[in-house]
Design an enzyme around this catalytic site. Structure first.
Site, PDB file in Angstrom:
ATOM      1  N   CYS A   2       0.821  -1.218   0.000  1.00 32.85           N
ATOM      2  CA  CYS A   2       0.000   0.000   0.000  1.00 32.85           C
ATOM      3  C   CYS A   2       0.850   1.260   0.000  1.00 32.85           C
ATOM      4  CB  CYS A   2      -0.881   0.040   1.237  1.00 32.85           C
ATOM      5  SG  CYS A   2      -1.977  -1.336   1.393  1.00 32.85           S
ATOM      6  N   ARG A  27       5.321   0.280  -5.907  1.00 39.83           N
ATOM      7  CA  ARG A  27       5.285  -0.516  -4.680  1.00 39.83           C
ATOM      8  C   ARG A  27       4.401  -1.752  -4.836  1.00 39.83           C
ATOM      9  NH1 ARG A  27       6.750   2.447   0.002  1.00 39.83           N
ATOM     10  NH2 ARG A  27       5.302   1.293   1.296  1.00 39.83           N
ATOM     11  N   TRP A  75      -2.923  -2.665  -1.629  1.00 39.05           N
ATOM     12  CA  TRP A  75      -2.489  -4.034  -1.913  1.00 39.05           C
ATOM     13  C   TRP A  75      -3.311  -4.889  -0.949  1.00 39.05           C
ATOM     14  CZ3 TRP A  75      -0.057  -8.207   0.540  1.00 39.05           C
ATOM     15  CH2 TRP A  75       0.545  -9.142  -0.303  1.00 39.05           C
ATOM     16  N   ASN A  99      -1.893   1.892   5.641  1.00 42.57           N
ATOM     17  CA  ASN A  99      -0.969   0.856   5.187  1.00 42.57           C
ATOM     18  C   ASN A  99      -0.610   0.021   6.407  1.00 42.57           C
ATOM     19  OD1 ASN A  99       1.178  -0.671   4.290  1.00 42.57           O
ATOM     20  ND2 ASN A  99       2.563   1.056   3.984  1.00 42.57           N
ATOM     21  N   GLY A 100      -0.746  -1.291   6.307  1.00 41.37           N
ATOM     22  CA  GLY A 100      -0.422  -2.155   7.446  1.00 41.37           C
ATOM     23  C   GLY A 100      -1.565  -3.120   7.707  1.00 41.37           C
ATOM     24  N   GLU A 480      18.723 -17.301  -6.486  1.00 43.40           N
ATOM     25  CA  GLU A 480      18.368 -15.941  -6.888  1.00 43.40           C
ATOM     26  C   GLU A 480      17.852 -15.915  -8.340  1.00 43.40           C
ATOM     27  OE1 GLU A 480      17.596 -13.344  -5.644  1.00 43.40           O
ATOM     28  OE2 GLU A 480      17.863 -11.791  -7.137  1.00 43.40           O
ATOM     29  N   LYS A 484      14.094 -14.728  -9.476  1.00 41.52           N
ATOM     30  CA  LYS A 484      13.918 -13.642 -10.456  1.00 41.52           C
ATOM     31  C   LYS A 484      13.008 -14.100 -11.585  1.00 41.52           C
ATOM     32  CE  LYS A 484      15.136 -11.004  -8.964  1.00 41.52           C
ATOM     33  NZ  LYS A 484      15.673 -10.329  -7.850  1.00 41.52           N
ATOM     34  N   GLU A 487       9.283 -14.594 -10.349  1.00 46.14           N
ATOM     35  CA  GLU A 487       8.474 -13.420  -9.998  1.00 46.14           C
ATOM     36  C   GLU A 487       8.050 -12.594 -11.201  1.00 46.14           C
ATOM     37  OE1 GLU A 487      12.081 -10.721  -8.076  1.00 46.14           O
ATOM     38  OE2 GLU A 487      10.084 -10.416  -7.342  1.00 46.14           O
ATOM     39  N   HIS A 503      19.140 -36.770  -5.156  1.00 42.62           N
ATOM     40  CA  HIS A 503      18.523 -37.344  -3.959  1.00 42.62           C
ATOM     41  C   HIS A 503      16.994 -37.224  -3.992  1.00 42.62           C
ATOM     42  CE1 HIS A 503      22.382 -38.169  -2.152  1.00 42.62           C
ATOM     43  NE2 HIS A 503      22.773 -36.959  -2.526  1.00 42.62           N
ATOM     44  N   LYS A 602       6.679  -4.090  -3.893  1.00 38.66           N
ATOM     45  CA  LYS A 602       8.102  -3.771  -3.778  1.00 38.66           C
ATOM     46  C   LYS A 602       8.554  -3.783  -2.328  1.00 38.66           C
ATOM     47  CE  LYS A 602      12.145  -2.434  -5.167  1.00 38.66           C
ATOM     48  NZ  LYS A 602      12.982  -3.490  -5.760  1.00 38.66           N
TER      49      LYS A 602
HETATM   50  O1  M6R Z   1      13.341  -4.380   0.655  1.00 42.65           O
HETATM   51  P1  M6R Z   1      13.898  -5.729   0.993  1.00 42.65           P
HETATM   52  O2  M6R Z   1      15.275  -5.926   0.435  1.00 42.65           O
HETATM   53  O3  M6R Z   1      13.845  -6.020   2.468  1.00 42.65           O
HETATM   54  O4  M6R Z   1      12.941  -6.759   0.289  1.00 42.65           O
HETATM   55  C1  M6R Z   1      13.098  -8.131   0.489  1.00 42.65           C
HETATM   56  C2  M6R Z   1      12.322  -8.928  -0.520  1.00 42.65           C
HETATM   57  O5  M6R Z   1      10.955  -8.649  -0.418  1.00 42.65           O
HETATM   58  C3  M6R Z   1      12.775  -8.627  -1.945  1.00 42.65           C
HETATM   59  O6  M6R Z   1      14.140  -8.851  -2.105  1.00 42.65           O
HETATM   60  C4  M6R Z   1      12.019  -9.512  -2.961  1.00 42.65           C
HETATM   61  O7  M6R Z   1      12.368 -10.842  -2.778  1.00 42.65           O
HETATM   62  C5  M6R Z   1      12.294  -9.036  -4.386  1.00 42.65           C
HETATM   63  N1  M6R Z   1      11.072  -8.694  -5.049  1.00 42.65           N
HETATM   64  C6  M6R Z   1      12.967 -10.042  -5.227  1.00 42.65           C
HETATM   65  O8  M6R Z   1      13.271  -9.553  -6.495  1.00 42.65           O
END
Ligand code: M6R
Length: 607
Positions: A2, A27, A75, A99-100, A480, A484, A487, A503, A602
């Site tokens: 949010c 965000r 959100w 927000n929250g 990682e 990527k 997502e 395994h 974000k």
């Molecule tokens: O702002 P942060 O680095 O704490 O965020 C952590 C994760 O939410 C963030 O890295 C998320 O996994 C990314 N969208 C990945 O690309």
């Protein structure tokens, strides 16, 4: 997650709120709304959809002349994505955005029902608005304080009272909120991105303080009712750095910015002797002394950076390092003491799980250090020391440049931890700093492979499932790369340490399941080749990401991507760029909204 906007000043509020909300779109959100405070009424506009649709709605009904208002991008957490659940929410004399998460909303809803009040939406926010209105007797500050006494959970709120049209109120607990002002008025937002075009400084209200904002300025009232002075912080990002600058997507721009981000993060930490020094950050070397173990905690991509940091720290400092997912850490009953260093990594500095982990570490008496990109964020402010990364604003939901600089920051911390070792002297320190200087060039050289990586992405774009495999540092990179891809391309993939596949999970490998094999580590090269042969033998098409000069046998891999890498420990700076580009081009090939993938936010400010 949010986004909150607020404006009160001398100019029409609607265009300013809409412009601010569009800057907060990154965000992640699913609906939007604004409320405009007039002398006679508060006009509320909401829609389940994008800020552009909201802007059309407001334009159709009239932008108006109101000079105060609040706005929100939602959100969804409580209730589906509908206009009725979009913010702002009204109750009696009160209009608010939030927000929250209000954790005790169900109990409060019953309390309100006993007073004959029924919500129209399914949100926790409307319940908070009802609680506030029930407490309101003409004095907003008293009512807000009463509401805060009742609410459990996390929140940042911007609030309007019908009978105070020229005043905006705001409060926060556990959720982000920033404030600034200029001759046009006062601005409130979830982060500084909407402020960049207007102001060069801002402040963050402390938790529990109540902000009273008018066209002429702000007053902060603390829990005891006294007026508190804000702690102003400079804004050192410029507005241009938060624009696409000709790139089709923020993600691509941010991938391309990695060489500069690496240099900007390293350069201020190179002392006159050429070695790593945190004196400019105000972190004394003594802070790392007699540290018996390290716990790194973070989420998502930041946690993957932690996995690489662990390897570097254990190799260099010979002290045990564990990496904990922040959302688990808190509930695992961690054993912490003053000789434990807890490192929290976060791009946004507002991730609720990471913030909660930090608070627990502090409570248990551990030393705390954060690696954060956003200045003045909650994690930065609450940790004992902060090592800022200098990636600049990261707008795309998928984290890219922030990841590379996090690895670099952790590698610098490894140097400081290793100082306690008798055999880590000036020569070793200088050699390490020289290695770190090469990260920038490695990222830059990998960027030149973009056309080849784009080709590889065409091969992957129709896959339904795939594996990423690697060993050692490449295993962390596989995690990682897989994250990527998932997502932003919505292709299911799994990351596996290459030796672990046999395994169990190798049963899933067929000619229909491509395998991205990452093999940049000299120390495990032979073993990795065996693992690649194992998946190849089961029909998998293999995309090999390896080091220049390493050529596998004929027919083993469908495609080979040779990256610059001079030593095992530096390979992640090349591999990160390659995997980010691979995910990016795959998502583009599939025609997906790269910068704002579905369901994602974000900055994840709820637990
Ligand atoms: O702002 P942060 O680095 O704490 O965020 C952590 C994760 O939410 C963030 O890295 C998320 O996994 C990314 N969208 C990945 O690309």
């Amino acid at each position: 997650m949010c986004g909150i906007m607020g404006y009160v000043g001398t100019k029409p509020a609607a265009p300013r709120l809409l412009e601010g909300l569009s800057r907060l779109e990154y965000r992640g959100y699913d609906s939007a709304g604004i409320a405009l405070a007039g002398e006679r009424e508060v006009r509320v506009f909401r829609c389940a959809g994008k800020v552009a649709e909201l802007a059309d709605l407001v334009a159709a009904r009239g932008m108006g002349t109101e000079t105060a208002g609040i706005g929100h991008t939602r959100w969804a957490t409580h209730g589906p994505v509908t206009e009725g659940n979009a913010h702002p929410h009204r109750a009696g004399h009160v209009t608010l955005v939030h927000n929250g998460i209000i954790e005790n909303y169900a109990a409060l809803e019953q309390e309100m029902a006993a007073l004959g009040r029924k919500p129209l939406s399914q949100t926790d926010t409307e319940i908070a608005a009802m609680v506030l209105d029930a407490a309101y007797g003409g004095d907003p500050v008293t009512a807000i304080r009463r509401m805060m006494e009742k609410l459990e959970g996390s929140y940042a709120m911007a609030i309007l009272f019908d009978d105070k049209p020229g005043t905006l109120y705001a409060v926060r607990r556990g959720s982000p909120l920033v404030v600034s002002g200029n001759e046009e008025g006062t601005w409130i937002a979830s982060d500084i991105t909407p402020l960049l075009a207007h102001v060069r400084r801002y402040f963050v209200p402390e938790e529990g303080q109540i902000l009273i904002a008018t066209a002429t300025g702000t007053v902060l009232v603390d829990a005891a009712g006294s007026v508190a002075a804000p702690r102003w912080l400079p804004i050192d990002w410029d507005d241009a750095s938060a624009q696409k600058d000709g790139y089709p997507h923020f993600m691509l721009k941010e991938i391309m910015e990695q060489p500069q981000a690496l240099w900007k993060t390293l350069q201020p930490r190179l002392g006159e002797d050429g070695c790593v020094s945190f004196s400019g950050d105000g972190i004394p070397s003594a802070f790392f002394r007699k540290c018996r173990r390290v716990i790194i905690t973070a989420c998502g991509t930041a946690m993957h950076a932690g996995l690489l940091g662990k390897i570097a720290m254990e190799r260099m400092a010979r002290i045990p390092v564990t990496v904990e997912i922040a959302s688990e850490f808190r509930y695992a009953g961690p054993i912490l003491d003053a000789d434990t260093l807890v490192i929290v990594i976060s791009q946004s500095g507002e991730t609720a799980d990471s913030l909660a982990a930090l608070r627990l570490a502090k409570e248990k008496g551990a030393r705390t250090l954060s690696v954060v990109n956003c200045k003045g964020s909650s994690i930065a402010r609450e940790s004992q020391y902060v090592l800022y990364t200098h990636a600049g604003p990261e707008i795309a939901v998928a984290s890219t440049k922030a990841f590379s600089v996090q690895i670099l920051a952790l590698y610098m911390i490894a140097d400081q931890l290793a100082l306690g070792r008798g055999d880590y002297g000036p020569a070793q320190r200088l050699a390490w700093a020289q290695s770190l200087r090469r990260a920038e060039a490695l990222a830059a050289r990998t960027l030149r492979l973009a056309p080849q990586i784009k080709e590889a992405a065409r091969e992957l774009k129709d896959a339904e499932n795939l594996f990423y495999i690697g060993r050692g540092m490449d295993s962390a990179m596989a995690s990682e790369g897989s994250l990527k891809l998932k997502e932003i391309s919505y292709i299911h993939s799994e990351a596996y340490p290459a030796g672990e596949l046999k395994h169990g999970a190798i049963s899933l490998v067929t000619f229909r399941v491509p395998v991205v094999a990452i093999a940049t580590q000299e120390s495990v090269r032979v073993k990795m080749l065996s693992n690649i042969r194992e998946v190849r033998a089961r029909g998998a098409r293999v995309l090999l990401i390896t080091r220049e000069g390493w050529q596998p046998e004929e027919g083993l891999c469908c495609q080979v991507m040779s990256l610059p890498a001079e030593e095992d420990i530096l390979a992640p700076f090349s591999v990160a760029v390659a995997l980010q580009l691979l995910a990016y081009y795959t998502a583009v090939e599939r025609g997906l909204p790269v910068d704002q993938p579905r369901n994602l936010a974000k900055s994840v400010t709820v637990e």
